[in-house]
Scaffold this active site. Structure first.
Site, mmCIF file in Angstrom:
data_model
loop_
_atom_site.group_PDB
_atom_site.id
_atom_site.type_symbol
_atom_site.label_atom_id
_atom_site.label_comp_id
_atom_site.label_asym_id
_atom_site.label_seq_id
_atom_site.Cartn_x
_atom_site.Cartn_y
_atom_site.Cartn_z
ATOM 1 N N ASN A 36 -56.164 -18.145 13.377
ATOM 2 C CA ASN A 36 -56.824 -18.116 15.311
ATOM 3 C C ASN A 36 -55.209 -16.951 14.728
ATOM 4 O O ASN A 36 -54.568 -16.847 14.477
ATOM 5 C CB ASN A 36 -56.169 -19.360 15.248
ATOM 6 N N HIS B 103 -59.405 -17.825 19.027
ATOM 7 C CA HIS B 103 -58.961 -18.752 17.791
ATOM 8 C C HIS B 103 -59.944 -18.328 16.480
ATOM 9 O O HIS B 103 -60.320 -16.808 16.550
ATOM 10 C CB HIS B 103 -60.387 -19.456 18.326
ATOM 11 N N GLU C 187 -62.817 -18.663 14.727
ATOM 12 C CA GLU C 187 -64.225 -18.689 15.051
ATOM 13 C C GLU C 187 -64.143 -17.083 15.386
ATOM 14 O O GLU C 187 -65.055 -16.172 15.372
ATOM 15 C CB GLU C 187 -64.529 -19.547 15.266
ATOM 16 N N SER D 28 -63.195 -28.340 12.761
ATOM 17 C CA SER D 28 -63.864 -27.910 13.840
ATOM 18 C C SER D 28 -63.472 -27.435 15.108
ATOM 19 O O SER D 28 -62.982 -27.465 15.522
ATOM 20 C CB SER D 28 -64.159 -29.760 13.642
ATOM 21 N N CYS E 251 -63.785 -26.325 18.802
ATOM 22 C CA CYS E 251 -64.026 -26.223 20.009
ATOM 23 C C CYS E 251 -65.252 -25.438 20.878
ATOM 24 O O CYS E 251 -66.190 -25.424 20.489
ATOM 25 C CB CYS E 251 -62.826 -25.983 20.113
ATOM 26 N N CYS F 204 -65.436 -22.023 20.627
ATOM 27 C CA CYS F 204 -66.123 -21.164 19.439
ATOM 28 C C CYS F 204 -67.309 -21.670 19.401
ATOM 29 O O CYS F 204 -68.947 -21.193 19.032
ATOM 30 C CB CYS F 204 -65.311 -21.670 18.464
ATOM 31 N N ASP G 224 -53.054 -24.493 22.074
ATOM 32 C CA ASP G 224 -54.746 -24.232 21.707
ATOM 33 C C ASP G 224 -55.550 -25.353 22.207
ATOM 34 O O ASP G 224 -56.955 -23.925 22.310
ATOM 35 C CB ASP G 224 -54.568 -24.348 20.121
HETATM 36 ZN ZN ZN Z 1 -62.165 -22.628 19.044
#
Ligand code: ZN
Length: 145
Positions: A39, A50, A52, A77, A79, A82, A142
């Site tokens: 991130n 982010h 990912e 996990s 979002c 992503c 975020d």
């Molecule tokens: Zn994300």
């Protein structure tokens, strides 16, 4: 510990050391990391970096076939943003470090045929718990709150 999750955790720790949010990710194709990231919203003043997304970006342009043969590892996990990228590129499998501090769109991913495995890794949980306790305002930003 899975070597690829370990690599994602190292990315998360690097992000934290940079003053950012400790979430890391790697994309693995046929046993090799083709993209890794963390991130960088704080570091780059970015709306979309982010962990990912950073891993996708650092993997560069890949043929559709490569995405469809890849596994994405992420310390947290994923979002909605992503998860959207995961679905767009047809990533078939996602390994999640933990979903206790934040539950992303795992149900959406599963409903679209993505295999989602959650490790509930203590290192990942501690990284996020400590960060959220120390910098709640950055964390809320975020996740869009
Ligand atoms: Zn994300």
């Amino acid at each position: 510990m899975d070597a690829f999750m370990q690599a994602a955790i190292e990315e998360a720790q690097q992000g934290l050391a940079e003053g950012g949010i400790p979430i890391g990710s790697v994309i693995v194709h046929k046993g090799r990391i083709i993209g890794r990231g963390h991130n960088r919203r704080v570091q780059q003043g970015s709306a979309i970096r982010h962990g990912e997304m950073d891993a996708f970006e650092n993997a560069g342009r890949q043929p559709a076939r490569v995405y469809r043969e890849s596994v994405l590892y992420t310390t947290l996990s994923p979002c909605a943003m992503c998860s959207g990228a995961i679905l767009l590129y047809g990533i078939p499998k996602v390994i999640v470090g933990e979903n206790r501090t934040f539950l992303g769109e795992e149900a959406l991913l599963r409903s679209r045929g993505v295999a989602v495995e959650v490790l509930q890794d203590e290192t990942c949980i501690r990284l996020m718990q400590d960060f959220i306790a120390n910098r709640p305002e950055l964390w809320n930003e975020d996740i869009g709150e």
